[in-house]
Design a protein around this motif. Structure first.
Motif, PDB file in Angstrom:
ATOM      1  N   GLU A  24     -12.275  33.072  58.053  1.00  0.00           N
ATOM      2  CA  GLU A  24     -13.464  32.284  58.329  1.00  0.00           C
ATOM      3  C   GLU A  24     -13.202  31.349  59.515  1.00  0.00           C
ATOM      4  OE1 GLU A  24     -15.380  29.302  55.364  1.00  0.00           O
ATOM      5  OE2 GLU A  24     -15.958  31.322  54.792  1.00  0.00           O
ATOM      6  N   GLN A  80      -3.024  31.301  53.121  1.00  0.00           N
ATOM      7  CA  GLN A  80      -3.381  29.918  53.440  1.00  0.00           C
ATOM      8  C   GLN A  80      -2.446  29.303  54.483  1.00  0.00           C
ATOM      9  OE1 GLN A  80      -5.819  28.346  51.697  1.00  0.00           O
ATOM     10  NE2 GLN A  80      -5.547  26.241  52.311  1.00  0.00           N
ATOM     11  N   ASN A  81      -1.173  29.718  54.460  1.00  0.00           N
ATOM     12  CA  ASN A  81      -0.186  29.119  55.364  1.00  0.00           C
ATOM     13  C   ASN A  81      -0.256  29.659  56.787  1.00  0.00           C
ATOM     14  OD1 ASN A  81       0.836  27.665  53.253  1.00  0.00           O
ATOM     15  ND2 ASN A  81       2.618  28.983  52.901  1.00  0.00           N
ATOM     16  N   LEU A 119       8.366  25.420  54.948  1.00  0.00           N
ATOM     17  CA  LEU A 119       7.117  24.829  54.471  1.00  0.00           C
ATOM     18  C   LEU A 119       6.881  23.443  55.045  1.00  0.00           C
ATOM     19  CD1 LEU A 119       6.875  26.042  50.776  1.00  0.00           C
ATOM     20  CD2 LEU A 119       5.284  26.530  52.634  1.00  0.00           C
ATOM     21  N   ASN A 145       0.713  34.449  50.951  1.00  0.00           N
ATOM     22  CA  ASN A 145       0.121  33.110  50.966  1.00  0.00           C
ATOM     23  C   ASN A 145      -0.659  32.942  52.264  1.00  0.00           C
ATOM     24  OD1 ASN A 145       1.554  32.212  48.511  1.00  0.00           O
ATOM     25  ND2 ASN A 145       3.358  32.380  49.829  1.00  0.00           N
ATOM     26  N   LYS A 156      -2.658  15.244  60.122  1.00  0.00           N
ATOM     27  CA  LYS A 156      -1.799  14.204  59.556  1.00  0.00           C
ATOM     28  C   LYS A 156      -1.708  13.087  60.580  1.00  0.00           C
ATOM     29  CE  LYS A 156      -0.760  17.698  57.077  1.00  0.00           C
ATOM     30  NZ  LYS A 156      -1.036  19.059  57.525  1.00  0.00           N
ATOM     31  N   GLU A 216       6.161  36.299  50.753  1.00  0.00           N
ATOM     32  CA  GLU A 216       7.137  35.878  49.768  1.00  0.00           C
ATOM     33  C   GLU A 216       7.349  37.061  48.841  1.00  0.00           C
ATOM     34  OE1 GLU A 216       7.198  31.988  47.011  1.00  0.00           O
ATOM     35  OE2 GLU A 216       5.341  32.381  48.047  1.00  0.00           O
ATOM     36  N   ASN A 235      -0.774  21.580  60.598  1.00  0.00           N
ATOM     37  CA  ASN A 235      -2.102  21.215  60.073  1.00  0.00           C
ATOM     38  C   ASN A 235      -2.926  22.449  59.741  1.00  0.00           C
ATOM     39  OD1 ASN A 235      -1.586  18.452  60.501  1.00  0.00           O
ATOM     40  ND2 ASN A 235      -2.283  18.586  62.607  1.00  0.00           N
ATOM     41  N   THR A 236      -2.269  23.525  59.352  1.00  0.00           N
ATOM     42  CA  THR A 236      -3.054  24.730  59.106  1.00  0.00           C
ATOM     43  C   THR A 236      -3.797  24.613  57.790  1.00  0.00           C
ATOM     44  OG1 THR A 236      -3.042  27.148  59.129  1.00  0.00           O
ATOM     45  CG2 THR A 236      -1.258  26.090  57.907  1.00  0.00           C
ATOM     46  N   ASN A 237      -4.957  25.205  57.773  1.00  0.00           N
ATOM     47  CA  ASN A 237      -5.770  25.198  56.564  1.00  0.00           C
ATOM     48  C   ASN A 237      -6.769  26.346  56.646  1.00  0.00           C
ATOM     49  OD1 ASN A 237      -6.674  24.370  54.088  1.00  0.00           O
ATOM     50  ND2 ASN A 237      -8.101  22.855  54.916  1.00  0.00           N
ATOM     51  N   GLN A 240       3.697  20.384  50.757  1.00  0.00           N
ATOM     52  CA  GLN A 240       2.261  20.529  50.532  1.00  0.00           C
ATOM     53  C   GLN A 240       1.870  19.995  49.161  1.00  0.00           C
ATOM     54  OE1 GLN A 240       4.245  22.618  52.044  1.00  0.00           O
ATOM     55  NE2 GLN A 240       3.218  23.336  53.890  1.00  0.00           N
ATOM     56  N   ARG A 270     -13.535  34.740  47.428  1.00  0.00           N
ATOM     57  CA  ARG A 270     -12.272  35.464  47.399  1.00  0.00           C
ATOM     58  C   ARG A 270     -12.455  36.914  46.976  1.00  0.00           C
ATOM     59  NH1 ARG A 270      -6.800  32.710  45.250  1.00  0.00           N
ATOM     60  NH2 ARG A 270      -7.587  31.189  46.713  1.00  0.00           N
ATOM     61  N   VAL A 318     -10.228  27.772  54.317  1.00  0.00           N
ATOM     62  CA  VAL A 318     -11.079  27.561  53.154  1.00  0.00           C
ATOM     63  C   VAL A 318     -10.511  28.415  52.026  1.00  0.00           C
ATOM     64  CG1 VAL A 318     -13.391  27.930  52.233  1.00  0.00           C
ATOM     65  CG2 VAL A 318     -13.085  27.049  54.548  1.00  0.00           C
ATOM     66  N   GLU A 319     -10.292  27.781  50.866  1.00  0.00           N
ATOM     67  CA  GLU A 319      -9.615  28.475  49.764  1.00  0.00           C
ATOM     68  C   GLU A 319     -10.327  29.753  49.338  1.00  0.00           C
ATOM     69  OE1 GLU A 319      -7.072  27.808  47.560  1.00  0.00           O
ATOM     70  OE2 GLU A 319      -6.289  26.038  48.556  1.00  0.00           O
ATOM     71  N   ASN A 349      -7.806  17.498  58.123  1.00  0.00           N
ATOM     72  CA  ASN A 349      -6.626  18.370  58.206  1.00  0.00           C
ATOM     73  C   ASN A 349      -5.495  17.754  59.021  1.00  0.00           C
ATOM     74  OD1 ASN A 349      -7.329  20.765  56.796  1.00  0.00           O
ATOM     75  ND2 ASN A 349      -8.820  21.189  58.401  1.00  0.00           N
ATOM     76  N   ASN A 396      -4.383  23.456  63.174  1.00  0.00           N
ATOM     77  CA  ASN A 396      -5.127  22.442  63.925  1.00  0.00           C
ATOM     78  C   ASN A 396      -4.110  21.679  64.754  1.00  0.00           C
ATOM     79  OD1 ASN A 396      -8.125  22.240  62.948  1.00  0.00           O
ATOM     80  ND2 ASN A 396      -6.922  22.582  61.091  1.00  0.00           N
ATOM     81  N   VAL A 448       5.425  24.174  58.420  1.00  0.00           N
ATOM     82  CA  VAL A 448       4.035  24.633  58.382  1.00  0.00           C
ATOM     83  C   VAL A 448       3.084  23.452  58.157  1.00  0.00           C
ATOM     84  CG1 VAL A 448       2.388  26.070  57.123  1.00  0.00           C
ATOM     85  CG2 VAL A 448       4.685  26.905  57.555  1.00  0.00           C
ATOM     86  N   PHE A 449       3.558  22.499  57.367  1.00  0.00           N
ATOM     87  CA  PHE A 449       2.782  21.283  57.110  1.00  0.00           C
ATOM     88  C   PHE A 449       2.360  20.619  58.416  1.00  0.00           C
ATOM     89  CE2 PHE A 449       2.724  16.726  55.652  1.00  0.00           C
ATOM     90  CZ  PHE A 449       1.753  16.861  54.676  1.00  0.00           C
TER      91      PHE A 449
END
Lengths: 249, 543, 311
Positions: free
Chosen positions: B532, B509-510, B446, B507, A16, B494, B453-455, C265, B160, B457-458, A14, B538, B449-450
């Motif tokens: 989870e 995930q973000n 966006l 979203n 970068k 959104e 390092n956020t993530n 992303q 999900r 589990v889908e 995760n 991160n 947010v990149f």
């Protein structure tokens, strides 16, 4: 059957990475480290072979800094039985890693070594093949399926444009690809129990292997950013450019 | 597999920030033989920590007096500080800062990465025998016979649609004789405990701020380690509380950030865009030229102070740190107060444990006689003055309260509204004109947010849920034009098909776990659940 | 200096990837190529290889052991030939990636994978950290074994040469692995990670129904179909279509982004594509900042027109 699973501690997927300003390496201070994801798949596959009754013991090994012990604890928490840490100042190159692993294979006599196809830091994709060469064992890289057969293993591997199945005599080396399985979570009770599982530490220097790098790192850089190209006016122009300028169709 | 595992500890701590870690260390100092377990929803300690941070070492001096010999990451002392009142083009430096804003005197303090400080505290705690488990989220509180009996960690591997996936691993019960909630601002379990034990009865509503932060690496010639800059005023209007900071620390690093009081009224306001455009002000702009942005993050903080502190204890545990609301807002510091609250709670638990009492209720008494109470009491009227009179008159009052009355005013100002009650209808408010991001100094959401390092589990249920989806259109959209798409600093919310049939897209995930939506949503319709474990940002070292 | 290039010739032809490896080796002195295969394919493969211009000689080894590109006999053969060469090179294909490290270990050499630039005979540039960092390495090994990132080198021509062919007697070796079967996915659509061309769709496709407009184009190009996160989250296509930071990381020769705005992303998953085409109605969309060719307009008109124009 006894399975050896070598694992590597790498910068978490995760994160970068960024190159230090002096170009001498990537910034690792305070960066989250985790088990190489392909190695996690390798550990999982070993566990599944044990759950199917094929394997009886799973030994995991890591080579690197003292903190690699945390990575080994993760493998123990997933279910490996015991662990060996070969401690070294920096992460050796795959050739040296393969030589160290050969010594451990000679000592531990596993029937199967499963490891990730590559580490997501140096992306070398070499250790499994090199170890197989040094041991003169058969190898199946990029495995997406591993089955025990009467006289060895049937391994399906991902190759260009499809997959193929090989029959391997044991002992053998298998390197894990992404689709082999989805690794389990290390459950909290198992993490607690893993703290009590055996973890042996060996100094890499005691193994008599020359760890000197063969590949000197001259510089590291981030790839140049992509530049905007051109706007085309029509579909016909686009097709013409793709055919005659870019030559991709 | 579906049988829940149970582990018993003397003390369970939820959250690995400064409060939880200080409490853990203090507990081990007082009761070395008792077991202390700390869980953290971030993938590692520090992964979810966002703070300025200039920290005052007072609590650390008390907790680990020899910290200077323990390789602690407090290595940039504050050397110089400036406070500005900004207008769009000008900056007025506040003179005689130590006199008019004595709470802001930072002599003896340190510019740190609080994430790094927490990582270091965790190694100290582990060395003392505290069991620390990052990557596990507290999903529910175990309440039995009127007493908190521990917590339940989240299930892993739920898909999900809510069914058990192939890797399903049930959460486990972590039972503790005492449980400390150290989840930080607007903790999801804290919220349940407060409701169950009615802990907020008779206190002011909590008021919050949203802090958005970036870490930059700047050219060495522009870097002045220990320089601390603050500003207020522009770009916020007089009715909106907030301001920016810029701290120089470490190896050519600066921490830049912006706090917006979440009691703002204009639903068009975007804390993210306020933060971005403030970078263009001459006071800040010069530092960013030639630099590169490394990290981005956001987190809500509790600004209410003393008046908004809930009852702190209940049978089986206590609330500590910013989960309770111990931030000293005028001082812009919450680390030393969080740590101190954790230490006092630890002392109360040791006393309760010795007496076999269910509630560590001496925490409140210990607080009353501590410097922590004194400090919060002296600061108590400043934030509400801003809420009541706006920025300029609030600042004037703050100067009088601090410099002349020295925090001993015979009155106490109160907060009258929760932050979700303060928005005005969109039609009656002017939308601010935010500049387009330039891609060099200011950026779109966006891209930011990149860098968190956020993530997540889908394949898991969304952790942001609308209690009643039907409320969104008539209220959030028709009245306020979906303020969530602007206050969320992570582009979680959104609106799709805005022209035809507007609907809210989440979203999840973000999400960077800042909790602002849980706070600011006008009908309090958005609930933030723990996803989870291991999910979320991160934040690397330096954050 | 002399280099040996191992070609992927098992099906009797020389693929473009192998010709890229030859192109990469051009700066390393004289080039011999090694062609291996089963008894029924070797003659055709050798003849094809001999036509490639710039080759000193074609060396061949055939036999059942070589019919399927198994790493063990190939590595043993490379080791036997190694004394004649300073560099041993192969394309970074499944066979090259499996074989060269094995041979390198037997030669006590630290091999260098995925070379994207050859600075001089001992200095190489390669990607690490999934292409986010490029490292320049200097090898101190006497012999160098390299695999080549084929996208970085334009292939040499397939025709125009007439190199002599020399048949080798491969070393004996006990066979410990055996080829069982191949499952080639030639008729279906290629997998995303392996595809040479990817047609990818985003929110601009508007619905699962709208997404289908990409299929004829993908069929026409033999392309895999990808999607942005939004398209996946909106339910247009299943999860495993997703390209991007949290999906698949791809680097095809051609990536056609249709109705994808190009949030970072998504870019993280496809920015290493050799050629990027963007089709989007919003001319401010960030995807145009990375696209080699951009076309502004309604994709529901452009995509069918493009498919027809390729027809």
């Amino acid at each position: 059957m006894k399975i050896l699973v070598p694992i590597k501690r790498v910068v978490d997927y995760n994160v970068k990475v960024r190159v230090r300003r002096d170009g001498g390496g990537v910034e690792t201070a305070g960066v989250k480290m985790s088990m190489n994801p392909f190695d996690e798949i390798a550990v999982e596959e070993a566990l599944r072979l044990r759950e199917k009754g094929v394997a009886s013991e799973i030994l995991t090994v890591s080579i690197g800094v003292p903190q690699a012990a945390d990575t080994l604890r993760t493998a123990l928490a997933m279910g490996a039985d015991r662990a060996i840490l070969v401690q070294s100042e920096e992460s050796p190159e795959p050739l040296a890693v393969a030589k160290i692993l050969k010594i451990l294979v000679d000592r531990e006599k596993p029937d199967l070594v499963i490891l990730g196809k590559q580490a997501i830091d140096d992306d070398m994709n070499a250790t499994g093949q090199m170890l197989a060469g040094l041991l003169d064992w058969p190898q199946a890289t990029f495995a997406s399926r591993v089955e025990k057969t009467a006289d060895g293993l049937a391994v399906t591997r991902e190759v260009d444009g499809g997959s193929e199945t090989l029959a391997l005599a044991l002992p053998a080396i298998v390197t894990a690809d992404l689709r082999l399985n989805e690794p389990r979570y290390a459950a909290l009770p198992n993490i607690m129990k893993a703290r009590k599982k055996p973890l042996e530490t060996i100094a890499a220097t005691d193994l008599g292997i020359d760890l000197t790098r063969r590949l000197a790192i001259l510089s590291m850089a981030e790839p140049p950013a992509r530049k905007a190209g051109i706007k085309v006016g029509s579909v016909a122009e686009l097709v013409e450019k793709l055919r005659n300028e870019a030559k991709v169709i | 597999m579906s049988q829940r595992d149970i582990m018993e500890f003397d003390v369970v701590i939820v959250g690995g920030g400064p409060a939880g870690l200080a409490a853990a260390i203090r507990l081990k100092q007082l009761m070395p033989d008792e077991s202390v377990c700390l869980i953290e929803k971030g993938s590692e300690i520090g992964a979810h920590i966002v703070s300025g941070a200039v920290i005052e070492p007072r609590a650390l001096d008390e907790l680990l007096p020899d910290w200077r010999n323990r390789d602690a990451p407090l290595d940039t002392p504050v050397t110089r500080e400036e406070m500005y009142l900004l207008t769009e083009r000008k900056a007025f430096r506040i003179p005689a800062l130590p006199w008019v804003m004595p709470h802001l005197a930072n002599h003896g303090n340190f510019v740190v990465s609080l994430g790094d400080v927490c990582r270091w505290l965790a190694t100290q705690a582990e060395a003392m025998g505290v069991e620390i488990y990052p990557g596990f989220a507290g999903a529910d509180v175990l309440i039995e016979n009127g007493r908190v009996a521990g917590i339940l960690t989240g299930d892993m591997g739920i898909t999900r649609d809510g069914t058990k996936g192939p890797n399903f691993a049930p959460g486990m019960e972590l039972r503790g004789k005492y449980t400390l909630f150290a989840e930080g601002c607007r903790g999801s379990l804290t919220k349940r405990v407060m409701a169950h034990f009615n802990l907020r009865q008779g206190v002011d509503p909590q008021t919050y701020g949203l802090g958005i932060k970036e870490v930059w690496e700047i050219p060495a010639e522009l870097h002045e380690p220990g320089l601390v800059l603050h500003s207020f005023g522009w770009p916020l209007d007089d009715r909106t509380y907030g301001g920016a900071w810029l701290y120089h620390f470490g190896r050519n690093l600066v921490s830049y950030g912006f706090v917006t009081g979440l009691d703002y009224a204009n639903p068009w306001l975007s804390p993210y865009d306020e933060m971005q455009r403030t970078k263009l002000h001459p006071v800040y702009h010069k530092y960013f030229e030639g630099g590169r942005r490394l990290i981005y993050g956001a987190r809500a903080l509790s600004e209410g102070g003393l008046q908004s502190l809930p009852r702190l204890t209940f049978p089986g545990g206590a609330l500590i740190g910013d989960a309770a609301g111990f931030l000293n807002t005028p001082k812009i510091k919450g680390t030393h107060t969080a740590m101190k609250s954790g230490m006092l709670a630890a002392e109360a638990i040791a006393a309760a444990h010795a007496a076999d009492a269910p509630e560590p209720d001496t925490f409140t008494d210990r607080l009353q006689v501590s410097w922590l109470h004194q400090e919060l009491s002296a600061a108590r009227n400043i934030r509400p003055a801003f809420a009541r009179w706006g920025t300029l008159r609030g600042a004037l009052y703050a100067g009088i309260d601090a410099a002349i009355l020295r925090g001993r005013a015979p009155w106490t100002l109160h907060f009258h509204h929760a932050d979700h009650e303060t928005l005005r209808p969109a039609a009656s408010c002017p939308p601010p004109a935010y500049p387009r991001p330039d891609g060099t100094i200011t950026f779109d959401k966006l891209s930011s947010v990149f860098l968190s390092n956020t993530n997540h589990v889908e394949d898991q249920p969304t952790h942001l849920r609308l209690r009643d989806p039907a409320l969104w259109k008539p209220l959030n959209w028709d009245t306020y034009r979906a303020p969530e798409i602007r206050y969320c600093p992570a582009a979680v919310y959104e609106v799709a098909d805005a022209e035809t049939a507007p609907r809210l897209v989440i979203n999840a995930q973000n999400c960077v776990h800042c909790k602002t939506c849980d706070i600011k949503d006008p009908p309090q319709n958005i609930d933030w659940y723990t996803p989870e474990g291991g999910g979320g940002p991160n934040y690397p070292g330096g954050m | 200096m002399t280099a040996l290039v191992l070609l992927d010739a098992e099906d009797g032809t020389i693929p473009q990837t192998s010709r890229s490896a030859i192109a990469a080796a051009a700066s390393l002195g004289d080039i011999d190529v090694l062609v291996t295969g089963g008894p029924d394919t070797i003659a055709a493969a050798a003849a094809s290889a001999a036509k490639i211009p710039g080759i000193r000689k074609v060396r061949t080894a055939s036999g059942e052991a070589f019919a399927h590109g198994l790493a063990e006999p190939l590595a043993a053969l490379l080791v036997a030939l190694a004394p004649d060469y300073d560099h041993i090179v192969a394309a970074a294909t499944a066979i090259g990636k499996s074989t060269l490290p094995r041979a390198a270990a037997l030669l006590d050499v630290q091999m260098i994978p995925d070379v994207m630039e050859i600075r001089d005979s001992q200095t190489f540039v390669r990607p690490v950290f999934a292409g986010n960092v490029l490292v320049t390495l200097r090898s101190s090994d006497a012999k160098k074994l390299l695999t080549i990132r084929t996208a970085s080198f334009d292939p040499v021509a397939a025709e125009g040469g007439a190199a002599p062919i020399e048949a080798l007697t491969p070393p004996d070796g006990q066979q410990k692995s055996r080829f069982v079967s191949a499952e080639h996915s030639s008729t279906e659509r290629p997998q995303l990670e392996a595809a040479r061309v990817i047609v990818s769709g985003g929110r601009g496709l508007q619905s699962a129904e709208g997404f289908k407009i990409l299929e004829p184009l993908a069929d026409r190009l033999g392309a895999a179909i990808g999607a942005s996160r939004v398209a996946v989250d909106s339910g247009f296509v299943p999860n495993d279509y997703q390209v991007g930071q949290t999906g698949k990381i791809v680097a095809p020769d051609l990536y056609i982004a249709c109705g994808i705005s190009g949030a970072i992303q998504h870019l993280a998953g496809m920015k290493d594509s050799k050629v990027i085409v963007a089709i989007n109605k919003d001319e401010e969309a960030p995807i145009f900042q990375v696209a080699d060719y951009g076309l502004v307009g309604d994709l529901f008109q452009i995509v069918p027109a493009l498919t027809a124009a390729l027809g």
